[in-house]
Design an enzyme around this catalytic site. Sequence first.
Site, PDB file in Angstrom:
ATOM      1  N   MET A  62      -1.593  14.364  12.503  1.00  0.00           N
ATOM      2  CA  MET A  62      -2.922  14.929  12.245  1.00  0.00           C
ATOM      3  C   MET A  62      -2.802  16.136  11.315  1.00  0.00           C
ATOM      4  O   MET A  62      -1.717  16.597  11.006  1.00  0.00           O
ATOM      5  CB  MET A  62      -3.622  15.334  13.543  1.00  0.00           C
ATOM      6  CG  MET A  62      -3.769  14.145  14.484  1.00  0.00           C
ATOM      7  SD  MET A  62      -4.713  14.488  15.950  1.00  0.00           S
ATOM      8  CE  MET A  62      -3.433  15.107  17.028  1.00  0.00           C
ATOM      9  N   ASP A  88      -9.593   1.542  18.755  1.00  0.00           N
ATOM     10  CA  ASP A  88      -9.560   2.784  18.055  1.00  0.00           C
ATOM     11  C   ASP A  88      -9.541   2.593  16.554  1.00  0.00           C
ATOM     12  O   ASP A  88      -9.179   1.525  16.078  1.00  0.00           O
ATOM     13  CB  ASP A  88      -8.186   3.374  18.422  1.00  0.00           C
ATOM     14  CG  ASP A  88      -8.297   4.778  18.826  1.00  0.00           C
ATOM     15  OD1 ASP A  88      -8.602   5.546  17.948  1.00  0.00           O
ATOM     16  OD2 ASP A  88      -8.068   5.083  20.026  1.00  0.00           O
ATOM     17  N   LYS A 119     -12.370   7.150  16.380  1.00  0.00           N
ATOM     18  CA  LYS A 119     -12.787   8.423  15.835  1.00  0.00           C
ATOM     19  C   LYS A 119     -12.154   8.507  14.468  1.00  0.00           C
ATOM     20  O   LYS A 119     -10.958   8.322  14.332  1.00  0.00           O
ATOM     21  CB  LYS A 119     -12.234   9.585  16.648  1.00  0.00           C
ATOM     22  CG  LYS A 119     -12.393   9.453  18.117  1.00  0.00           C
ATOM     23  CD  LYS A 119     -11.632  10.576  18.770  1.00  0.00           C
ATOM     24  CE  LYS A 119     -11.267  10.236  20.185  1.00  0.00           C
ATOM     25  NZ  LYS A 119     -10.418  11.237  20.798  1.00  0.00           N
TER      26      LYS A 119
HETATM   27  N1  SAH Z   1      -0.646   8.145  19.314  1.00  0.00           N
HETATM   28  C1  SAH Z   1      -0.491   8.139  17.885  1.00  0.00           C
HETATM   29  C2  SAH Z   1      -0.923   9.435  17.255  1.00  0.00           C
HETATM   30  C3  SAH Z   1      -2.372   9.713  17.459  1.00  0.00           C
HETATM   31  S1  SAH Z   1      -2.925  11.141  16.638  1.00  0.00           S
HETATM   32  C4  SAH Z   1       0.961   7.776  17.548  1.00  0.00           C
HETATM   33  O1  SAH Z   1       1.826   7.762  18.424  1.00  0.00           O
HETATM   34  O2  SAH Z   1       1.223   7.450  16.393  1.00  0.00           O
HETATM   35  C5  SAH Z   1      -3.492  10.484  15.113  1.00  0.00           C
HETATM   36  C6  SAH Z   1      -2.558  10.837  13.998  1.00  0.00           C
HETATM   37  O3  SAH Z   1      -1.456   9.947  14.013  1.00  0.00           O
HETATM   38  C7  SAH Z   1      -3.134  10.687  12.615  1.00  0.00           C
HETATM   39  O4  SAH Z   1      -3.907  11.794  12.246  1.00  0.00           O
HETATM   40  C8  SAH Z   1      -1.878  10.587  11.791  1.00  0.00           C
HETATM   41  O5  SAH Z   1      -1.277  11.821  11.636  1.00  0.00           O
HETATM   42  C9  SAH Z   1      -0.984   9.783  12.703  1.00  0.00           C
HETATM   43  N2  SAH Z   1      -0.984   8.343  12.402  1.00  0.00           N
HETATM   44  C10 SAH Z   1      -1.230   7.337  13.241  1.00  0.00           C
HETATM   45  N3  SAH Z   1      -1.070   6.150  12.621  1.00  0.00           N
HETATM   46  C11 SAH Z   1      -0.710   6.432  11.366  1.00  0.00           C
HETATM   47  C12 SAH Z   1      -0.389   5.653  10.235  1.00  0.00           C
HETATM   48  N4  SAH Z   1      -0.409   4.324  10.264  1.00  0.00           N
HETATM   49  N5  SAH Z   1      -0.038   6.277   9.100  1.00  0.00           N
HETATM   50  C13 SAH Z   1       0.005   7.613   9.034  1.00  0.00           C
HETATM   51  N6  SAH Z   1      -0.312   8.402  10.058  1.00  0.00           N
HETATM   52  C14 SAH Z   1      -0.653   7.821  11.218  1.00  0.00           C
END
Ligand code: SAH
Length: 523
Positions: A190, A53, A75
């Site tokens: 997000m 991803d 994505k």
């Molecule tokens: N499953 C993931 C979330 C997926 S949705 C989790 O548990 O973290 C994707 C969103 O996750 C992004 O739009 C952002 O809001 C957040 N995200 C994931 N990794 C991130 C990172 N390293 N820094 C900031 N936001 C992050």
Amino acid sequence: MKKTKAPASPDSAPKTSAGTGICWLVGAGPGDLGLVTLRAKECVEQADVVIYDYLCNPAMLAWARGDAELIYAGKKSGQHTLPQGGINELLVEKTRAGKKVARLKGGDPFVFGRGAEEAQALHAAGLAWEVVPGVSSAIAGPAYAGIPVTHRDHTVQLTVFTGHEDPTKGAGVADYAALAKTPGTRVMLMGVERLPAVTEQFLTHGADPATPVALVRWATTGRQQTLTGRLDDIARRAEEFGFEAPAVAVFGSVVNLREELNWFERRPLFGKRVVVTRTRAQAGGLSSRLAALGAEVLELPTIRIEPPADMRAFAELVMDAHSYDWLIFTSPNGVQVFFDTFFKLYPDARSLGGPRIAAVGPATAQKVNEYRFAADLTPREFVTEGLIKAFEEETSLDNLKLLVVRPEKTRDVLAAALDKRGAIVDQAIGYRTVPETLENDRTGALARFRDEGADVITFASSSAVENFLALKLPRPAGMKIASMGPVTSRTLRDAGLRVDIEAPEATLDAFAAAIAADLSGAK
Ligand code: SAH
């Protein structure tokens, strides 16, 4: 390690007829490689296919087997490589074909990652699957910005929601009327691009305009950025700063704790990008030291270790190792191939007999220790003269039988110099260093280096320098050059390059500390 596989429960998915296919839905954590679970690493190591991803740390791909198929299904917001349905089909197809599939998903697979839908698709197809939970950015993101999502004095409640859908759309949208009134910490994943609409909803539904808000972008990585404000100005500030996804937003008074608890962004190398050019297998030691100091590390291996052209000749010399007075190792790689070969030939360590051991440089000596042998002689300087001098202080070289373990195609000045002093020298050519190729940029590190540059590039050996130059990459303006020792520095200077940082001694700790001292001073 104990195997963690539990026996299948009666209502678990039936196995396919192929039986061997399985899909692991693996949480890849928020970005920091150190936050990836041990189980996730195991899955990547075992996988036939790795599907990853946009948010996964690409360094994880280096754990995959050389012959594993790597598929990007990432994505970026708005820019879908594969629609979700296509990803589901791909997982089903590969698993059904009997493959071990590691499906890497940023953070935790079941926290807004659509992992649940992938699990359902696999279940519906009657295939075996497992989930490996990960550290979610919802919690780790704020933590790395110095914001604990709970604190006894601030909140007893934590709410995680997604700002993915347009708040004015109605269906599938978070309940902002409720969120505005929900006490405690609220974390939004997000939707940074929807911040104006999201904060507007909060305000219309009666949230306190002074509620502290923090946005954390690329949290837990070396490019983490944090922006703070209030509910009524954060959208404007984000716009002004050009703050983009991916980011986590935190709403609530815990944001104020950042003033005290901002540990990550205060580390000496925070915000600095450092290139590590060792072989993939060796890079880890330096990379983890630099990362611990806060650097964003780009591993750009320029060389890789391969067996020598004549492995048989090497093995024969190893077999006769007991007949020498001294074994001389010039590099950690040499130690490794020597002992790995030795223990394939002999099951008993005592078969080595009585030769004494010389190791050039502390890293080589340390490698000897890892095989539970001790080096009798360790000249401090990684130069031929250093070794000869150390020998002469210890013993006469006349008629001593020496076995020098070394790579193909290096200068054989050492053997020649020992020979001149009357020693009987045999050379065991244990490995070759071959250049890594650009086509092999599995982790995308090379592309990032080319596109985004770096603050400093590190070289641990002359061959790393030579192979890096052979790649003919552009050198970003202002990028400093760090060298592990005088020989490497000389090679750099001979190539017309300026050495900005040199390790005071040839150890990884000293090297990392020298880089930190230089760059944090220059901040
Ligand atoms: N499953 C993931 C979330 C997926 S949705 C989790 O548990 O973290 C994707 C969103 O996750 C992004 O739009 C952002 O809001 C957040 N995200 C994931 N990794 C991130 C990172 N390293 N820094 C900031 N936001 C992050």
